[in-house]
Design an enzyme around this catalytic site. Structure first.
Site, PDB file in Angstrom:
ATOM      1  N   ARG A   1       0.931   4.200  -2.792  1.00  0.00           N
ATOM      2  CA  ARG A   1       0.953   5.619  -2.602  1.00  0.00           C
ATOM      3  C   ARG A   1       1.986   6.674  -3.025  1.00  0.00           C
ATOM      4  O   ARG A   1       1.987   7.496  -3.388  1.00  0.00           O
ATOM      5  CB  ARG A   1       1.077   5.611  -0.816  1.00  0.00           C
TER       6      ARG A   1
ATOM      7  N   LYS B   1       0.869  -1.319   0.034  1.00  0.00           N
ATOM      8  CA  LYS B   1      -0.031  -0.038   0.038  1.00  0.00           C
ATOM      9  C   LYS B   1       1.064   1.341   0.014  1.00  0.00           C
ATOM     10  O   LYS B   1       0.515   2.124  -0.518  1.00  0.00           O
ATOM     11  CB  LYS B   1      -0.953  -0.021   1.210  1.00  0.00           C
TER      12      LYS B   1
END
Ligand SMILES: *[C@@H]1O[C@H](CO)[C@@H](O)[C@H](O)[C@H]1NC(C)=O
Length: 188
Positions: A33, A29
């Site tokens: 990002r 994740k």
């Protein structure tokens, strides 16, 4: 604008957690990002922290479907419109004040609602880590979330600063949210 659908806590704020086999639940994740930022893609990441349906229905007791009636284990001591220029390239944090609760506070609310004081047993950090490592992925998910939230305090240990984030409660004061206490009422 890129508004990913996988909400939860801000993965860049997790205070390092790597399983024994090297798997880091939050690393992919964080990587996405960083790529979004590097490519200059307009974004709003929403950090709603827990959804009420995650962990709250069992009072954060792994593998239970309803809050306990006898014993409880203590681990260590909305729909927002995002076409909003204020949230561009920011993390929108949802931490409504009445829903920022410790596990003890949640258990106390439950005790009052059912008119009974639950017997408590404590699981401390080392033991929980052993349990997480001894359980295969993804069955250990709930315990990973519990470790991050109730032992490390990853949802709340940092302030929301305007350089990177916005405070949903401040931005959308007119939105009525379901409180933890109101949700627990539905389980009595
Ligand atoms: C967010 O805003 C609300 C309302 O002004 C405030 O009560 C709360 O403390 C703020 N939360 C954070 C983490 O700054």
């Amino acid at each position: 604008r890129f508004i990913p659908s996988k909400f939860g806590l801000d993965p860049t704020r997790v205070q390092v957690f790597v399983l024994e086999d090297g798997y880091n639940f939050y690393a992919p994740k964080v990587e996405i990002r960083r790529l979004v930022e590097a490519e200059g893609i307009p974004y709003t990441f929403i950090s709603c922290n827990f959804f009420v349906r995650i962990l709250l229905p069992s009072l954060a007791q792994p593998s239970l479907d309803a809050p306990p009636r006898d014993k409880v284990t203590i681990f260590f001591y909305g729909n927002i419109k995002v076409h909003d220029p204020c949230t561009l390239n920011k993390v929108l944090y949802l931490r409504p004040p009445r829903n920022v609760c410790s596990l003890n506070e949640m258990v106390e609310m439950w005790d009052i609602k059912i008119g009974k004081k639950l017997e408590t047993l404590h699981v401390f950090e080392g033991e929980l880590l052993q349990k997480i490592k001894g359980t295969s992925f993804p069955a250990n998910f709930e315990m990973v979330f519990i470790y991050s939230a109730f032992i490390k305090g990853d949802h709340t240990y940092f302030d929301i600063e305007s350089s990177f984030g916005v405070n949903g409660t401040q931005l959308y004061p007119h939105l009525k949210y379901t409180t933890v206490s109101e949700f627990l009422d539905t389980l009595v």
